[in-house]
Design an enzyme around this catalytic site. Structure first.
Site, short mmCIF file in Angstrom:
data_model
loop_
_atom_site.label_atom_id
_atom_site.label_comp_id
_atom_site.label_asym_id
_atom_site.label_seq_id
_atom_site.Cartn_x
_atom_site.Cartn_y
_atom_site.Cartn_z
N CYS A 113 -65.85 -57.41 36.99
CA CYS A 113 -65.81 -58.49 35.97
C CYS A 113 -64.90 -59.65 36.38
O CYS A 113 -65.00 -60.74 35.82
CB CYS A 113 -65.38 -57.93 34.63
N HIS A 244 -63.32 -64.23 30.40
CA HIS A 244 -64.35 -63.21 30.64
C HIS A 244 -64.72 -62.62 29.28
O HIS A 244 -63.85 -62.36 28.45
CB HIS A 244 -63.81 -62.14 31.58
N ASN A 274 -71.34 -58.35 27.68
CA ASN A 274 -70.49 -58.45 28.87
C ASN A 274 -71.40 -58.53 30.10
O ASN A 274 -72.01 -57.53 30.48
CB ASN A 274 -69.57 -57.23 28.94
N1 COA Z 1 -71.31 -46.41 18.11
C1 COA Z 1 -70.64 -45.73 17.15
N2 COA Z 1 -69.52 -45.05 17.39
C2 COA Z 1 -69.05 -45.03 18.64
C3 COA Z 1 -69.69 -45.71 19.70
C4 COA Z 1 -70.87 -46.42 19.39
N3 COA Z 1 -71.56 -47.11 20.31
N4 COA Z 1 -69.00 -45.53 20.83
C5 COA Z 1 -67.94 -44.77 20.51
N5 COA Z 1 -67.96 -44.46 19.19
C6 COA Z 1 -67.01 -43.67 18.42
C7 COA Z 1 -66.16 -42.76 19.29
O1 COA Z 1 -66.84 -41.55 19.54
C8 COA Z 1 -64.93 -42.58 18.43
O2 COA Z 1 -65.22 -41.64 17.44
P1 COA Z 1 -64.08 -40.60 16.93
O3 COA Z 1 -63.00 -41.46 16.33
O4 COA Z 1 -64.81 -39.77 15.95
O5 COA Z 1 -63.62 -39.87 18.15
C9 COA Z 1 -64.78 -43.94 17.73
O6 COA Z 1 -66.07 -44.56 17.80
C10 COA Z 1 -63.74 -44.85 18.36
O7 COA Z 1 -63.96 -44.87 19.78
P2 COA Z 1 -63.07 -45.76 20.73
O8 COA Z 1 -63.55 -45.58 22.13
O9 COA Z 1 -61.61 -45.51 20.44
O10 COA Z 1 -63.46 -47.22 20.19
P3 COA Z 1 -62.83 -48.62 20.56
O11 COA Z 1 -62.38 -49.30 19.34
O12 COA Z 1 -61.85 -48.53 21.72
O13 COA Z 1 -64.10 -49.40 21.07
C11 COA Z 1 -65.03 -50.14 23.18
C12 COA Z 1 -64.79 -48.95 22.24
C13 COA Z 1 -65.72 -49.62 24.43
C14 COA Z 1 -65.91 -51.14 22.47
C15 COA Z 1 -63.66 -50.82 23.51
O14 COA Z 1 -62.71 -49.83 23.84
C16 COA Z 1 -63.77 -51.79 24.67
O15 COA Z 1 -64.37 -52.83 24.54
N6 COA Z 1 -63.09 -51.43 25.78
C17 COA Z 1 -63.11 -52.23 26.98
C18 COA Z 1 -64.48 -52.12 27.52
C19 COA Z 1 -64.54 -52.24 28.97
O16 COA Z 1 -64.44 -51.27 29.68
N7 COA Z 1 -64.74 -53.45 29.41
C20 COA Z 1 -64.88 -53.68 30.77
C21 COA Z 1 -63.64 -54.33 31.29
S1 COA Z 1 -63.99 -55.97 31.41
#
Ligand code: COA
Length: 317
Positions: A113, A244, A274
């Site tokens: 990215c 980004h 993204n």
């Molecule tokens: N739909 C519904 N629920 C989902 C889900 C989806 N698509 N994906 C995960 N969940 C659930 C999880 O299982 C978890 O459930 P639990 O609380 O019962 O265990 C809950 O939602 C929270 O998950 P979490 O991973 O903590 O959510 P988050 O707020 O961190 O959001 C991302 C997840 C991926 C959107 C966020 O972490 C993100 O954007 N991270 C960076 C992404 C990345 O890698 N970017 C690339 C770098 S540029």
């Protein structure tokens, strides 16, 4: 002193749109969850047979037109991509051929990215040193090809697209400074399972989203300080943030750090998702086309991605 400046921008998005409602049919998720956690409503997906070099070609042709140059003036091509058409030749060589030009150096940069920031900084060095006068710098991705649409933890994030700039030598900046970093110890937190040397039949993105999110937020906070400090600038000197586009909450945190209203942040994550290395040049092209970014504006571009890699480029547009 020679500087490099952006002479023209271009972008391209594939026609097919994958909405949050479409994803609700593929995995256990909801439009509400995706939008609240990421800011994404939809993303574009390349059609079968449409490769990163095809997307790059459309964006490049637009950038060439916007810069008002003859394509034969291009003396350097750099493509930032995580999803090259083939293992080799490079996507930059394939793009060069599709543009019907030959002879100039052409190569890919892989910094996920952060790829476009890395590519722009590299092209800037070529121009400053006198090794190039007119560079085509592209971010192009068909990231859907390495997305596992049964994995709800990250399939909701990604989109395909391409953005391009023509970077020309000039007497005034242009690119004011660039700052690049990497730390490979985090390689497992955001990666593709296997590849060529480490064999895997169907490579797919794996991420520990929450851990990545927290490190990205803190790291981008630090890169803002580093960029401003290196140039003796204040937050108020930045007119536009072109970040980004990974997650609206990460972008909001960087805007807050800069003391900026979201009206001075170029946002495309809602419509593009993204698009990895393509996201910054896509966002830049959108804001130049709709008239928000004008000549003379001071713009901070920043990115964070797999590796981890991160960086910024500060420019006077
Ligand atoms: N739909 C519904 N629920 C989902 C889900 C989806 N698509 N994906 C995960 N969940 C659930 C999880 O299982 C978890 O459930 P639990 O609380 O019962 O265990 C809950 O939602 C929270 O998950 P979490 O991973 O903590 O959510 P988050 O707020 O961190 O959001 C991302 C997840 C991926 C959107 C966020 O972490 C993100 O954007 N991270 C960076 C992404 C990345 O890698 N970017 C690339 C770098 S540029």
């Amino acid at each position: 002193m020679t500087y490099s400046r952006i002479a023209g921008t271009g972008s391209y998005l594939p026609q097919k749109i994958l909405s949050n409602a479409d994803l609700e049919r593929l995995v256990d998720t909801t439009d509400e969850w995706i939008f609240a956690r990421t800011g994404i409503r939809q993303r574009h997906i390349a059609s079968e047979g449409e490769c990163s070099s095809d997307l790059a070609l459309h964006a490049s042709e637009q950038a060439i037109l916007a810069a008002g140059i003859d394509r034969h003036q291009i003396d350097l091509i750099i493509v930032a991509t995580t999803t090259p058409d083939r293992i080799f030749p490079s996507t930059a060589c394939l793009l060069q051929h599709k543009l019907a030009i030959a002879g100039c150096p052409a190569f890919d940069i892989q910094a996920v990215c952060s790829g476009f920031v890395y590519a722009l900084a590299t092209a800037d060095q070529f121009i400053k040193s006198g090794a190039a006068k007119c560079a085509l710098v592209v971010g192009a991705e068909t990231i859907s090809r390495i997305t596992d649409y049964s994995d709800r933890s990250n399939c909701i994030l990604w989109g395909d697209g391409a953005g391009a700039v023509i970077l020309q030598a000039g007497e005034e900046p242009g690119i004011i400074s660039s700052h690049l970093h990497a730390d490979g110890k985090y390689n497992e937190l955001l990666c593709v399972s296997g590849g060529v040397s480490q064999k895997e039949s169907k490579p797919a993105i794996q991420t520990e989203g929450n851990a990545v999110f927290k490190i990205a937020e803190n790291t981008l906070d630090a890169i803002v300080d580093e960029t401003l400090g290196a140039n003796g600038m204040e937050k108020a000197h930045i007119d536009w943030l072109v970040p980004h586009q990974a997650n609206i909450r990460i972008i909001q945190a960087t805007a807050k750090k800069l003391g900026m209203g979201m009206d001075r942040v170029v946002l495309t994550v809602d419509r593009h998702g993204n698009t990895s290395a393509a996201s910054i040049p896509l966002a830049l092209a959108v804001a130049v086309r709709d008239g928000r970014i004008k000549r003379g504006a001071t713009i901070l571009m920043e990115a964070f991605g797999g590796g981890f890699t991160w960086g910024s480029v500060l420019i006077k547009y």
